[in-house]
Design an enzyme around this catalytic site. Sequence first.
Site: not given
Ligand SMILES: Cc1ncc(C[n+]2csc(CCOP(=O)(O)OP(=O)(O)O)c2C)c(N)n1
Lengths: 330, 330, 312, 312
Positions: B32, B61-62, B87, B131
């Site tokens: 990501e 999508s881990e 995590d 985290h």
């Molecule tokens: C399972 C998981 N994968 C990756 C992350 C890291 N992460 C935190 S916010 C984020 C982006 C999320 O995007 P979106 O769903 O569009 O929400 P927004 O931040 O735009 O509100 C990611 C990849 C996480 N917290 N949890």
Amino acid sequence: MPEIVKLNVGGAVNAALARALDEMPETLLYGEDVALPGGVFGVTRGLQKRFGDRVFDTPISETAMLGAAVGAASFGRRPIVEIMWIDFSLVAFDQIVNQAANVRYVSEGRTTAPLTIRTQQGNAPGACAQHSQNLEALLLHVPGIRVAMPRTPQDSYDVLLAAIASDDPTVVIENRTLYAGSKEAVEIGGPVQPIGGHRRRRTGSDATVVCWGAITAKVLDAVDRLEGEGVSVDVIEAVWLNPFDTEVVLESAARTGRLLVVHEAARTGGFGAEVLARVAESGVPLRTAPRRLGLADSRIPSAPQLAAALLPQTNDVETALRELVAGGAA
Amino acid sequence: MPEIVKLNVGGAVNAALARALDEMPETLLYGEDVALPGGVFGVTRGLQKRFGDRVFDTPISETAMLGAAVGAASFGRRPIVEIMWIDFSLVAFDQIVNQAANVRYVSEGRTTAPLTIRTQQGNAPGACAQHSQNLEALLLHVPGIRVAMPRTPQDSYDVLLAAIASDDPTVVIENRTLYAGSKEAVEIGGPVQPIGGHRRRRTGSDATVVCWGAITAKVLDAVDRLEGEGVSVDVIEAVWLNPFDTEVVLESAARTGRLLVVHEAARTGGFGAEVLARVAESGVPLRTAPRRLGLADSRIPSAPQLAAALLPQTNDVETALRELVAGGAA
Amino acid sequence: MKLDDLLSMWRIRALEEKIRDLRLEGPIVGSVHLANGQESVAVGACSQLRPQDALYATYRGHGWAVARGVPPREIFAELMGRVTGVNGGRGGSAHFSAPQHGFHGENSIVGAGAPIAVGAALAGKYDGSRRAAMTVFGDGAINQGAVAEAMNFAAALGLGVVFVCENNRYSELTPIDDMVAEPDLSRRASALGIPAVRIDGNDLAQVRTATRLAVEAAAAGRGPSFIEAHTQRIVGHYIGDSEQYRPAGELERDLVVEPIARLTRELLADGVPTESVERCERRAREEMETAAAAALRDPLADPATAKEHLYA
Amino acid sequence: MKLDDLLSMWRIRALEEKIRDLRLEGPIVGSVHLANGQESVAVGACSQLRPQDALYATYRGHGWAVARGVPPREIFAELMGRVTGVNGGRGGSAHFSAPQHGFHGENSIVGAGAPIAVGAALAGKYDGSRRAAMTVFGDGAINQGAVAEAMNFAAALGLGVVFVCENNRYSELTPIDDMVAEPDLSRRASALGIPAVRIDGNDLAQVRTATRLAVEAAAAGRGPSFIEAHTQRIVGHYIGDSEQYRPAGELERDLVVEPIARLTRELLADGVPTESVERCERRAREEMETAAAAALRDPLADPATAKEHLYA
Ligand SMILES: Cc1ncc(C[n+]2csc(CCOP(=O)(O)OP(=O)(O)O)c2C)c(N)n1
Ligand SMILES: Cc1ncc(C[n+]2csc(CCOP(=O)(O)OP(=O)(O)O)c2C)c(N)n1
Ligand SMILES: [Mg+2]
Ligand SMILES: [Mg+2]
């Protein structure tokens, strides 16, 4: 009004679930195939018929199932979720570790997760690598999750009820090879016990064995063989692993001076390491170095003769105990 | 042609990735935000520009990411997948434990999974409970998965390259608090090392400390404080945890007679238990009971002063060492 | 009414900006995700929630908490690790909850709140509350298996969940359009048999209507609904994000359509006096200054309590 | 040609029935899942796969392995823990693989094969193979997050994955219709931008056409496809399943439409001599008897090797 009935493990689990559903209207029971079909092992048979829509089948969506348990529990329900094999919990481990385990602590107790995960684990002849693992150690490294591994019909009944009544997220790990075992007298209907506790299965002074789960039967066989030779062994079955009765183990190890831990889970990083570590840290003097028996660090092959070569057998326990007793003979 | 450059940990990781992508055309790098944005910690900056479509961003999508790594690896690719926080691996633990770890064994070596998971873990001020975890022990209980926890720029470079070159699924666990640390001289371009190995950070005779990860810095601070008082400590940093250099620990513990293990992960069921268990089993005589320091079994609060109260600090290491040395003084 | 809406949105904006200041000045540490530009979704949706309804948000949840009625002082305190924080500093910016206000928590695992909301709705099936459980997540979260499972679970069991996808076009630093082949995310819900709408999330009326219908459906036992609300964050993903991924001109356009600018224009066009409009911002900022100052004076959570509440 | 198809299907049926016998008699132990009644999907789909294509099946995968060319003797041997088994007995009935035949394995975690197939297609992007990666899963698996993630991942990256959902109406003992609100499972793929079809899986021609188009699309770099093949198992979920969940009359109807009965009727109606038709069954059964007998004579895998192959 306690009553004695003859039940095998499957029957005891069923009886505990029936009682919980009967006495605690806030309980829910769900999982894949648990309701209409009564469970792939038949353990939940008849419960939907008796308790209606508080018992229901779910899609094959372990993450949704466990997340739903966290959410429902925080709104006063007491969900009991069946994860058919502990191996499958890994598709949803986030909901156990990052969600259920955190809820109470992070909210300062404002939100709680009184949920029970019923699952089962272990190798059985011909089972594949993805249906054979013993994973209790993963859960035991997660603060906030209670873990129990009952084995006998009585414990299966008592422990499950204690877990359901407990206000913490609790995983009760059963073993499918035991469900259809022979029936034993089980006292049902007595007071629901608190969580925690061990069972001293044998009393002895030459060595201490700590074990849990189905493999306890092999331990007892080995110990009984040695008994005939005048070797007496203290056998502590850790029915509850979190909380774990450290004091009892320390007392026994101090008395016998010899310690063996036996589990079916992989040796490295298994909870046996924790037991040995606690004993070592305690400073309890041992007469000889402690031992562990567990799955030889390996994946688990399907062919029974291959799996048997990797998992502790009765003979291995016997040999280890003999060596232990000989080792500290001086 | 080896060459010395000044790099911090982030830079060293970047250099190792660049070299792997350069020298091993079968490598893929994805995760990501790793490609176009260069990673949330900037560690993969510039790599997509340089290596084109072998470096790419993925959906959140881990499970798909890790499954894709298993599949691509079995077809001759050498995927390097970033899981942003360890995590998050819990939403996809099945693909690590039930899939990647099984492939080689179950297929008798016909299918292999030469993939690398780069992730990072640990608490940082203000980080939330989801985290902050240190989860290496979960992976260390999974036969079939190699695990390393490099800390210095040099190790971050060397270990990552070794992991990528290895034909086993390997998890390299970094720590985000270290990426932007100070630059150090790093030898790059030397021969790729085999997996495995430890670093002896201090040599001493009064006690042995085994530790890994970012907390090693605290250990070294504590040890250096004691050094002034004439207490000398052997410090073994277990850069690789699977394989783990048991012999080195046994040799040191036998020599010093005192053992302390320090990790940031939760104490119960942490890999510190395994280290203590191996030493206990070995029969190496110790002058006093061994000790472990780890996260007090707890979830991890966001407020820094609360988290600090639960995690081992330099003072805790110092105190433990003092007690250890005093305890075995007789 | 519209002025109230403006005030509500300004409260969130002012809170977020004050949080940003405190983060940059020091009292707040760690990763912080602001929702500037997305206020209308929170304000509009929460205006339709009833006390018995349950809201589940993400790490980008401060505004949702405010809209649900969580006192700003307790939010500031939480982010600064004070004993008066909604969770005494244990939750922090990204993982706090206040169930007493129907705010059942942020979640920092992308997608993980959706299954939990399903559980709140499940409980509602038995407790007679006619509860609607609302789960809010981003566009990127739609690609997480947990969300797909939660949606089907709710659909199959007919549970009163309101799935709100705040499509702000980015998942962290990556455009959602690069991560899907079908940009209409609501189709995923439709495909599961869930009534789904796509709305302009900057339009409070659309948000209200969509939410009202969804909550009514949930309360009436008609099962889940899905709302894809198009919006935009006009700040970085987290404080410190250099936002290099933004195409030129995007932010400028967003600043025109974002809901506070939009409603301000509407009000002025409606003839509402400038003074009344400006008072909303002023008042909100004052409230937040006061709340933050109070929180700053509150004592830090006591490390001696750090081990409490792990188990019952 | 049609007779060849019948023979191919009979090979699977005869293999499964022989496995059932061996399971009941003792040489095979443990949980075994048969695919009787679903043979047409495996035969039709595999007829369109090329050597470089990769197939990922489930625990119900014996038939797919046969259709892909894995020698039955090695399958029998595998299930009986013989050294000659495709994996020397390590995989067993539910988790064996034979990559040398393009059979990249069964999987006993529902849905878990889909992301792995995505990886096979991903590799194809770089190795010039124009590989199609086919992943087969059941109706119940559609509700597993892994499948949803895999489908979107393939769609977003344009990877040549062929998703085959064998809809046999049951997930273990539970009807799929009770576990979804929208019975058309192919809509989930469409909603992700994946071309999707629903076909009669008992009709070899439909299976062939759908697969051919999907494999062509994959090979041409046009990305994933989805095929929902309606079929039925005419045996239990596993050997020993009492099948109490089946409504009265269902099995009888299924026995009429299942692909072997169907093709047999077609052939006879086409005027193919009874003798030729019956020879297919006989030949298949003989082959399987021979293969099983050979496997039974093979030595058991040696326990002394049990620790091998954990690491490189
Ligand atoms: C399972 C998981 N994968 C990756 C992350 C890291 N992460 C935190 S916010 C984020 C982006 C999320 O995007 P979106 O769903 O569009 O929400 P927004 O931040 O735009 O509100 C990611 C990849 C996480 N917290 N949890
Ligand atoms: C993650 C996971 N959950 C549950 C199971 C148990 N299980 C095995 S097969 C099965 C039913 C699958 O149904 P379907 O996908 O329709 O395939 P079919 O068996 O009908 O071929 C279940 C629930 C599993 N193996 N993995
Ligand atoms: Mg977004
Ligand atoms: Mg099915």
